[in-house]
Design an enzyme around this catalytic site. Structure first.
Site, short mmCIF file in Angstrom:
data_model
loop_
_atom_site.label_atom_id
_atom_site.label_comp_id
_atom_site.label_asym_id
_atom_site.label_seq_id
_atom_site.Cartn_x
_atom_site.Cartn_y
_atom_site.Cartn_z
N LYS A 179 0.87 -1.17 0.00
CA LYS A 179 0.00 0.00 0.00
C LYS A 179 0.91 1.22 0.00
CE LYS A 179 -4.41 0.69 2.17
NZ LYS A 179 -5.30 0.58 1.04
N1 PPE Z 1 -7.29 -2.98 -3.35
C1 PPE Z 1 -6.90 -1.68 -3.23
C2 PPE Z 1 -6.23 -1.02 -4.36
C3 PPE Z 1 -7.18 -0.99 -2.04
O1 PPE Z 1 -6.80 0.29 -1.91
C4 PPE Z 1 -7.87 -1.65 -1.00
C5 PPE Z 1 -8.20 -0.91 0.28
C6 PPE Z 1 -8.25 -3.00 -1.17
C7 PPE Z 1 -7.92 -3.62 -2.36
C8 PPE Z 1 -8.93 -3.79 -0.08
O2 PPE Z 1 -8.07 -4.07 0.99
P1 PPE Z 1 -8.59 -4.24 2.49
O3 PPE Z 1 -8.98 -2.90 2.98
O4 PPE Z 1 -7.43 -4.82 3.23
O5 PPE Z 1 -9.74 -5.18 2.43
N2 PPE Z 1 -8.44 0.49 0.13
C9 PPE Z 1 -8.32 1.36 1.28
C10 PPE Z 1 -8.25 2.82 0.87
C11 PPE Z 1 -9.50 3.50 0.47
C12 PPE Z 1 -9.31 4.99 0.28
O6 PPE Z 1 -10.03 5.58 -0.54
O7 PPE Z 1 -8.47 5.60 0.97
C13 PPE Z 1 -9.38 1.07 2.32
O8 PPE Z 1 -10.40 0.45 2.02
O9 PPE Z 1 -9.15 1.43 3.48
#
Ligand code: PPE
Length: 305
Positions: free
Chosen positions: A159
């Site tokens: 991330k």
């Molecule tokens: N893919 C991406 C690209 C992504 O950013 C997230 C979370 C996920 C998958 C899902 O991961 P998880 O949260 O571990 O289930 N995106 C974060 C950022 C959102 C934002 O706009 O800032 C979040 O959901 O916290």
């Protein structure tokens, strides 16, 4: 607008919200190498508060730092404790937690030399990411013209702040066209992930989701896989194409911010009956029961405040 809270944790100290500022020469601001997390804390059915899968989020933050070659100046325990302290300092019973580690000022130029690494933890109230109606009725998504990262261009399992330029471009593109969220294809043309979510599709009672090869290993994705398997529903982690998705019976996104958001349309084609599908409904309801501490078998995913 982010709803302002009282305090922000910065480099180990809780400081007033308005004083949490950085210098314009902050290296990460110019070059994008920083790492962050998104975590949710829920108000449980018994009135207590619990952070959902805190350990896994902290582990992923440190994995992102390792991948980005950033030396974390705090231990995992200190970051986990910092998340709890910040929520408590802000009297937040429920909310979003955003730890971020970034390269501070010192030298300029892409080589960050010994610029200090700083860490902040911000918390704020955050309701449904794509709106309450989205959770209930589902969203309309479009496949973006922007391709998701190639594995040797950006680090897809981390991330990393700069990774999100691709997300912002994709999301803006489709929002301008009137859609709710952007789905991206990988460099080989297979379904990858959305701007901030992982994707699942359901066909004939079988759930399918993108394999972890070149996507963010979503913690909500993992939770949903475990919830579905516990119900005896088959889950396949396998690449799929956009046309397979068009013909799916159900589809949904997972993410900390988006939680479990049904998809009712992809590229103007209704998915199933064009609302929340029956399996999605059960997964979503179970997910909310889990995060709110209603199911004992998943209590180990919760960290009390
Ligand atoms: N893919 C991406 C690209 C992504 O950013 C997230 C979370 C996920 C998958 C899902 O991961 P998880 O949260 O571990 O289930 N995106 C974060 C950022 C959102 C934002 O706009 O800032 C979040 O959901 O916290």
């Amino acid at each position: 607008m982010v709803e302002k809270a009282e305090k922000i944790w910065m480099d180990g100290e809780l400081i007033p919200w308005d004083e949490a500022r950085v210098h314009i020469l902050t290296h990460t601001l110019h070059y994008g190498l920083g790492v962050f997390e998104g975590i949710r804390c829920y108000l449980c059915h018994d009135g207590s508060s619990a952070i959902f899968r805190l350990r896994e989020h902290v582990d992923r933050l440190f994995d992102s730092a390792k991948i980005g070659d950033l030396q974390m100046p705090f231990s995992k325990e200190e970051i986990a404790e910092g998340c709890k302290e910040t929520l408590r300092a802000n009297d937040l019973k429920e909310g979003y937690i955003r730890p971020i580690a970034f390269v501070s000022e010192g030298v300029m130029g892409v080589y960050p030399a010994d610029n200090p690494i700083r860490v902040a933890i911000i918390t704020w109230p955050w309701g449904a990411y794509l709106g309450d109606e989205a959770l209930e009725k589902g969203i309309r998504i479009k496949i973006s013209s922007f391709t998701r990262h190639h594995v040797n261009v950006m680090m897809t399992k981390a991330k990393i702040c700069g990774n999100y330029v691709n997300s912002v471009l994709a999301k803006r593109e489709v929002v301008k066209m009137g859609y709710d969220e952007a789905l991206m294809l990988d460099t080989e043309g297979y379904v990858s992930e959305a701007s901030g979510e992982n994707i699942f599709m359901v066909k004939d009672g079988i759930l399918k989701t993108t394999p972890l090869t070149s996507i963010l290993p979503g913690i909500t994705r993992d939770s949903v896989i475990q919830i579905a398997k516990a119900k005896g529903w088959p889950v396949i982690e396998e690449r799929f194409t956009r046309d397979e998705l068009y013909a799916a019976h159900e589809a949904f996104f997972t993410g900390t911010a988006a939680e479990v958001t049904p998809i009712r349309e992809v590229d103007d084609r209704a998915i199933g009956a064009g609302g929340i599908g029956p399996l999605t409904k059960v997964i979503q309801a179970t997910f909310f029961d889990v995060v709110k501490g209603k199911l004992d078998e998943y209590r180990h995913w919760l960290t009390s405040l």
